[in-house]
Design a protein around this motif. Structure first.
Motif, PDB file in Angstrom:
ATOM      1  N   LYS A  36      27.132  65.324  60.928  1.00 18.49           N
ATOM      2  CA  LYS A  36      26.025  66.132  61.425  1.00 18.49           C
ATOM      3  C   LYS A  36      25.840  67.325  60.490  1.00 18.49           C
ATOM      4  N   ILE A  37      24.560  67.547  60.146  1.00 19.25           N
ATOM      5  CA  ILE A  37      24.285  68.649  59.218  1.00 19.25           C
ATOM      6  C   ILE A  37      23.106  69.474  59.711  1.00 19.25           C
ATOM      7  N   VAL A  38      23.010  70.642  59.107  1.00 16.69           N
ATOM      8  CA  VAL A  38      21.813  71.473  59.214  1.00 16.69           C
ATOM      9  C   VAL A  38      21.310  71.628  57.795  1.00 16.69           C
ATOM     10  N   ALA A  39      20.068  71.193  57.528  1.00 18.28           N
ATOM     11  CA  ALA A  39      19.579  71.163  56.152  1.00 18.28           C
ATOM     12  C   ALA A  39      18.220  71.827  56.025  1.00 18.28           C
ATOM     13  N   THR A  40      17.978  72.353  54.834  1.00 19.99           N
ATOM     14  CA  THR A  40      16.688  72.957  54.502  1.00 19.99           C
ATOM     15  C   THR A  40      16.294  72.467  53.110  1.00 19.99           C
ATOM     16  N   ILE A  41      15.048  72.006  53.004  1.00 24.40           N
ATOM     17  CA  ILE A  41      14.546  71.517  51.707  1.00 24.40           C
ATOM     18  C   ILE A  41      13.358  72.376  51.318  1.00 24.40           C
ATOM     19  N   ILE A 101      12.998  70.033  43.905  1.00 25.37           N
ATOM     20  CA  ILE A 101      13.312  70.577  45.232  1.00 25.37           C
ATOM     21  C   ILE A 101      14.640  71.326  45.165  1.00 25.37           C
ATOM     22  N   ILE A 102      14.821  72.233  46.101  1.00 25.58           N
ATOM     23  CA  ILE A 102      16.120  72.880  46.339  1.00 25.58           C
ATOM     24  C   ILE A 102      16.587  72.398  47.705  1.00 25.58           C
ATOM     25  N   TYR A 103      17.751  71.722  47.700  1.00 27.61           N
ATOM     26  CA  TYR A 103      18.276  71.113  48.923  1.00 27.61           C
ATOM     27  C   TYR A 103      19.517  71.902  49.360  1.00 27.61           C
ATOM     28  N   LEU A 104      19.457  72.454  50.578  1.00 28.37           N
ATOM     29  CA  LEU A 104      20.568  73.234  51.129  1.00 28.37           C
ATOM     30  C   LEU A 104      21.004  72.578  52.428  1.00 28.37           C
ATOM     31  N   TYR A 105      22.309  72.368  52.566  1.00 28.45           N
ATOM     32  CA  TYR A 105      22.787  71.822  53.844  1.00 28.45           C
ATOM     33  C   TYR A 105      24.174  72.368  54.146  1.00 28.45           C
ATOM     34  N   LEU A 106      24.481  72.308  55.436  1.00 27.21           N
ATOM     35  CA  LEU A 106      25.771  72.812  55.912  1.00 27.21           C
ATOM     36  C   LEU A 106      26.246  71.895  57.021  1.00 27.21           C
ATOM     37  N   PRO A 107      27.445  71.321  56.893  1.00 32.57           N
ATOM     38  CA  PRO A 107      27.966  70.466  57.972  1.00 32.57           C
ATOM     39  C   PRO A 107      28.138  71.263  59.261  1.00 32.57           C
ATOM     40  N   ILE A 108      27.780  70.649  60.359  1.00 31.37           N
ATOM     41  CA  ILE A 108      27.891  71.338  61.647  1.00 31.37           C
ATOM     42  C   ILE A 108      29.348  71.632  61.985  1.00 31.37           C
ATOM     43  N   GLU A 109      30.274  70.790  61.509  1.00 34.69           N
ATOM     44  CA  GLU A 109      31.678  71.063  61.759  1.00 34.69           C
ATOM     45  C   GLU A 109      32.091  72.403  61.171  1.00 34.69           C
ATOM     46  N   LYS A 110      31.537  72.710  60.033  1.00 32.82           N
ATOM     47  CA  LYS A 110      31.874  73.966  59.390  1.00 32.82           C
ATOM     48  C   LYS A 110      31.319  75.142  60.186  1.00 32.82           C
ATOM     49  N   ILE A 111      30.086  74.956  60.704  1.00 34.34           N
ATOM     50  CA  ILE A 111      29.491  75.997  61.547  1.00 34.34           C
ATOM     51  C   ILE A 111      30.333  76.199  62.801  1.00 34.34           C
ATOM     52  N   SER A 112      30.817  75.060  63.366  1.00 39.35           N
ATOM     53  CA  SER A 112      31.639  75.131  64.576  1.00 39.35           C
ATOM     54  C   SER A 112      32.919  75.913  64.312  1.00 39.35           C
ATOM     55  N   MET A 147      19.744  79.735  55.710  1.00 40.78           N
ATOM     56  CA  MET A 147      19.555  78.830  54.565  1.00 40.78           C
ATOM     57  C   MET A 147      18.106  78.808  54.113  1.00 40.78           C
ATOM     58  N   LEU A 148      17.192  78.914  55.071  1.00 45.13           N
ATOM     59  CA  LEU A 148      15.777  78.960  54.706  1.00 45.13           C
ATOM     60  C   LEU A 148      15.494  80.186  53.853  1.00 45.13           C
ATOM     61  N   THR A 149      16.089  81.313  54.238  1.00 42.23           N
ATOM     62  CA  THR A 149      15.893  82.551  53.465  1.00 42.23           C
ATOM     63  C   THR A 149      16.500  82.418  52.077  1.00 42.23           C
ATOM     64  N   GLU A 150      17.714  81.860  52.012  1.00 41.35           N
ATOM     65  CA  GLU A 150      18.354  81.668  50.717  1.00 41.35           C
ATOM     66  C   GLU A 150      17.524  80.747  49.825  1.00 41.35           C
ATOM     67  N   GLY A 151      17.027  79.647  50.409  1.00 41.33           N
ATOM     68  CA  GLY A 151      16.236  78.699  49.632  1.00 41.33           C
ATOM     69  C   GLY A 151      14.971  79.324  49.084  1.00 41.33           C
ATOM     70  N   LYS A 152      14.292  80.128  49.920  1.00 37.17           N
ATOM     71  CA  LYS A 152      13.054  80.770  49.468  1.00 37.17           C
ATOM     72  C   LYS A 152      13.340  81.783  48.366  1.00 37.17           C
ATOM     73  N   GLN A 153      14.487  82.493  48.501  1.00 42.73           N
ATOM     74  CA  GLN A 153      14.828  83.465  47.453  1.00 42.73           C
ATOM     75  C   GLN A 153      15.124  82.769  46.127  1.00 42.73           C
ATOM     76  N   LEU A 154      15.797  81.611  46.209  1.00 43.29           N
ATOM     77  CA  LEU A 154      16.050  80.852  44.971  1.00 43.29           C
ATOM     78  C   LEU A 154      14.750  80.300  44.399  1.00 43.29           C
ATOM     79  N   GLU A 173      28.075  79.689  51.459  1.00 36.39           N
ATOM     80  CA  GLU A 173      28.730  78.831  52.445  1.00 36.39           C
ATOM     81  C   GLU A 173      28.095  77.440  52.457  1.00 36.39           C
ATOM     82  N   ALA A 174      26.787  77.395  52.170  1.00 40.64           N
ATOM     83  CA  ALA A 174      26.066  76.123  52.208  1.00 40.64           C
ATOM     84  C   ALA A 174      26.218  75.374  50.879  1.00 40.64           C
ATOM     85  N   GLU A 175      25.988  74.061  50.945  1.00 41.07           N
ATOM     86  CA  GLU A 175      25.929  73.233  49.734  1.00 41.07           C
ATOM     87  C   GLU A 175      24.495  73.261  49.231  1.00 41.07           C
ATOM     88  N   ILE A 176      24.310  73.595  47.937  1.00 41.08           N
ATOM     89  CA  ILE A 176      22.971  73.792  47.390  1.00 41.08           C
ATOM     90  C   ILE A 176      22.816  72.952  46.119  1.00 41.08           C
TER      91      ILE A 176
END
Length: 418
Positions: free
Chosen positions: A85-90, A102-113, A1-8, A33-36
């Motif tokens: 629970k989430i994993v997020a990158t701002i 800002i560009i806000y990217l997050y992904l629920p941990i349940e989805k990762i699981s 997500m960090l890579t995606e955010g930087k590319q955007l 896959e992430a919410e952006i």
């Protein structure tokens, strides 16, 4: 997500956020896959979500300070406002130290699981398959590796029990195959040596049986008064001759045993080889005269070798005995000359010669070209074997050339002292 955010964020060139950039982010949100989300003011973040939210609960003051420095914010854990629970990158969008958005990217941990769960099932299946394949081929490989080792173990047991015909099958050229080849060579060598020992003992027994039977028979005849007094001297002479033959045979056997032992050493010192030869053949003058044979010495007096005087005299005498025994006409010639390897000693006669098929075997123990004649003349069949052994112990070379009916020439090469 960090890579995606930087590319955007790389599409932002400064100034107010454009609709074009927002459209790109929305499109990428649809395929990611992430919410952006992208907003031009963090306070408007709640407008992008399907429920009300206080932006200050998502972006804390310390995080805002970090964003103002151009650093992304990474968040992991339970987010109360998302109630999950989430994993997020701002990712900050800065224009000259001003936070334009800002560009806000997050992904629920349940989805990762769920994703990792799917992968876990696949990995588990792959691991089970890998273990089965490994066990199958590993068993085959171990069986292939241990099979020749088991064969060699059984073969070694058979060899230890005296079965020297045992061999192992060689199925590869690797280290195991090389070990098998070495084992077969060892077994063949032991078998050959065992056969030589058996043959040697059989030959010794055979050679001793004849003179012992003569001595026993003649002595019993004399003790029982079967022999007339006037014939006693004749039979005493025969007994003496056979006793002498046994003595020579035992002496030759002891010589060979000594030379083949690990502790045997020559008594080497510098020798003028021509003088040694002259001294060794001096005693044959009368025999040569009685047989009417000519004798010629052609010796280089400058040749000096490092050798055992007694053993080298034994070599010359063994060769002279054979030459005189098998030469009836003509004569004997001894030549000593320099050679690229040191010196060359040749002892040639004009005797009956040796058949070509016997030349390669002539130095074997008890080997005779004419067995009947050799026994009559008192030979033990060990003279040339001893001669070859002494020459090799001196670092020399020994060969015999012969032509049937024309004579024989023994050639000896020795290293010299400069």
């Amino acid at each position: 997500m960090l890579t995606e955010g930087k590319q955007l964020a790389a599409n932002y060139k400064g100034g107010p956020l454009t609709d074009e950039l927002k459209n790109k982010v929305e499109w990428y949100n649809a395929v990611s896959e992430a919410e952006i989300f992208m907003v031009n003011n963090p306070k408007e973040l709640s407008a992008c979500l399907p429920f009300d939210i206080d932006y200050q609960s998502l972006i804390k003051p310390d995080e805002r300070e970090k964003l103002l420095k151009g650093e992304p914010v990474l968040k992991t854990g339970f987010e109360e406002r998302f109630d999950r629970k989430i994993v997020a990158t701002i990712i900050p969008l800065l224009d000259h130290n001003r936070l334009e958005g800002i560009i806000y990217l997050y992904l629920p941990i349940e989805k990762i699981s769920e994703i990792t769960k799917d992968f876990s099932v696949l990995w588990l299946a792959a691991a089970v398959l890998f273990i089965v394949i490994t066990l199958f081929f590993g068993t085959k490989l171990i069986s292939r590796l241990t099979k020749p080792l088991k064969q060699m173990t059984l073969a070694a047991e058979k060899v230890s029990e005296g079965d020297y015909n045992t061999r192992v099958d060689i199925e590869s050229d690797d280290e195991i195959g090389q070990l098998g080849t070495a084992f077969n060579q060892m077994s063949a060598s032991i078998q050959k040596e065992d056969e030589r020992k058996k043959e040697f003992l059989a030959n010794v027994s055979h050679e001793l049986r004849t003179p012992i039977s003569y001595v026993k028979g003649y002595s019993e005849a004399m003790l029982n008064d079967i022999i007339q007094p006037e014939d006693e001297y004749k039979y005493l002479h025969l007994i003496h001759r056979e006793a002498g033959r046994m003595e020579r045979l035992v002496g030759d056997i002891l010589d060979l045993a000594k030379m083949e032992s690990d502790g045997f050493q020559l008594l080497n010192f510098p020798l003028v080889l021509s003088q040694l030869i002259e001294d060794a053949v001096e005693k044959y003058a009368l025999v040569l005269e009685e047989k009417g044979l000519t004798f010629s010495l052609q010796l280089d007096p400058d040749i000096i070798i490092n050798g055992d005087e007694g053993r080298l005299e034994q070599v010359v005498q063994n060769l002279m005995d054979n030459a005189i025994r098998y030469t009836e006409e003509g004569g004997i010639t001894i030549r000593l000359t320099k050679h690229p390897k040191g010196c060359l000693l040749e002892l040639c006669d004009t005797g009956c010669g040796i058949p070509q098929e016997d030349l390669q075997k002539i130095t074997q123990r008890f080997y005779r070209v004419n067995k009947g004649r050799t026994r009559a003349d008192g030979g033990t069949g060990l003279g040339l074997a001893i001669t070859e052994k002494i020459i090799h112990l001196h670092g020399g070379e020994f060969s015999i050339e012969s032509e049937l009916g024309k004579g024989t020439c023994a050639k000896l090469i020795f290293p010299t002292i400069e």
